[in-house]
Design a protein around this motif. Structure first.
Motif, PDB file in Angstrom:
ATOM      1  N   ASP A  48       0.866  -1.175   0.000  1.00 51.87           N
ATOM      2  CA  ASP A  48       0.000   0.000   0.000  1.00 51.87           C
ATOM      3  C   ASP A  48       0.905   1.228   0.000  1.00 51.87           C
ATOM      4  O   ASP A  48       2.084   1.138   0.359  1.00 51.87           O
ATOM      5  N   PRO A  49       0.358   2.396  -0.360  1.00 55.32           N
ATOM      6  CA  PRO A  49       1.174   3.614  -0.310  1.00 55.32           C
ATOM      7  C   PRO A  49       1.687   3.849   1.118  1.00 55.32           C
ATOM      8  O   PRO A  49       0.992   3.561   2.098  1.00 55.32           O
ATOM      9  N   LEU A  50       2.896   4.392   1.227  1.00 53.46           N
ATOM     10  CA  LEU A  50       3.519   4.605   2.529  1.00 53.46           C
ATOM     11  C   LEU A  50       2.634   5.396   3.497  1.00 53.46           C
ATOM     12  O   LEU A  50       2.550   5.014   4.675  1.00 53.46           O
ATOM     13  N   PRO A  51       1.951   6.464   3.085  1.00 55.03           N
ATOM     14  CA  PRO A  51       1.086   7.169   4.051  1.00 55.03           C
ATOM     15  C   PRO A  51      -0.016   6.275   4.625  1.00 55.03           C
ATOM     16  O   PRO A  51      -0.371   6.398   5.798  1.00 55.03           O
ATOM     17  N   ILE A  52      -0.537   5.347   3.831  1.00 54.24           N
ATOM     18  CA  ILE A  52      -1.568   4.412   4.317  1.00 54.24           C
ATOM     19  C   ILE A  52      -0.959   3.438   5.322  1.00 54.24           C
ATOM     20  O   ILE A  52      -1.573   3.121   6.348  1.00 54.24           O
ATOM     21  N   VAL A  53       0.253   2.962   5.046  1.00 58.27           N
ATOM     22  CA  VAL A  53       0.940   2.056   5.970  1.00 58.27           C
ATOM     23  C   VAL A  53       1.167   2.768   7.304  1.00 58.27           C
ATOM     24  O   VAL A  53       0.905   2.204   8.374  1.00 58.27           O
ATOM     25  N   LEU A  54       1.632   4.015   7.257  1.00 58.57           N
ATOM     26  CA  LEU A  54       1.866   4.776   8.489  1.00 58.57           C
ATOM     27  C   LEU A  54       0.563   5.013   9.252  1.00 58.57           C
ATOM     28  O   LEU A  54       0.545   4.947  10.488  1.00 58.57           O
ATOM     29  N   ASP A  55      -0.531   5.269   8.542  1.00 57.44           N
ATOM     30  CA  ASP A  55      -1.842   5.427   9.201  1.00 57.44           C
ATOM     31  C   ASP A  55      -2.224   4.148   9.939  1.00 57.44           C
ATOM     32  O   ASP A  55      -2.754   4.190  11.051  1.00 57.44           O
TER      33      ASP A  55
END
Length: 166
Positions: A48-55
């Motif tokens: 998944d996109p990195l911002p989604i992973v961080l979320d």
């Protein structure tokens, strides 16, 4: 209470699994950003996109609140991470399982050693209630999940914000 660190089951050599419940509990060698980058890179080509992973990491490590919570499992070694898993608490029960296995990843050069299976089995042991996950049909990890007891009972259908309103 299960100890924070435990040897992985099934004879995985020299692999510890550490449970983390909050961002503050992350080891000094594993920042939120480093964990996100590890998951993002190790999940390729299913990342998944990195911002989604961080979320997802933030949600899991928010502590047990009415709109967050869960845990992260880490399989660290001296050079970084061998594997990691993110489990979310859905705050639901019954139709929607209590837990959502969001991400599980093993570094590409550590695959085939049983680390992914050890992480998934430990995560299931740590959960109260049922566990759900989402996996694409062509993802080879699907076989691992089936060996750990997951079954494909439903088809996942989604209606995204990109709808044709004709």
């Amino acid at each position: 209470m299960v100890p924070a660190q435990q040897r992985a089951p099934r004879g995985v050599p020299d692999v510890r699994i550490q449970r983390v419940n909050t961002l503050e509990e992350l080891p000094p060698t594993v920042s939120r950003e480093a964990l996100g980058a590890f998951l993002h890179e190790s999940l390729k080509p299913y990342e998944d996109p990195l911002p989604i992973v961080l979320d997802g990491i933030d949600y899991a490590l928010a502590g047990e609140t009415t709109c967050g919570g869960g845990f992260v499992l880490l399989a660290p070694d001296d050079d970084g991470l061998l594997g990691a898993l993110v489990m979310l608490n859905t705050h639901m029960r019954g139709y929607v399982p209590e837990n959502l296995l969001l991400f599980v990843a093993v570094s590409p050069d550590s695959r085939g050693r049983g680390i992914g299976g050890a992480l998934v089995r430990r995560a299931i042991e740590e959960c109260n209630g049922d566990v759900r996950l989402h996996v694409e049909h062509d993802n080879p990890a699907r076989r691992l999940y089936e060996r750990c007891g997951f079954v494909s009972k439903y088809t996942d259908m989604r209606c995204t914000g990109e709808r044709d309103n004709n």
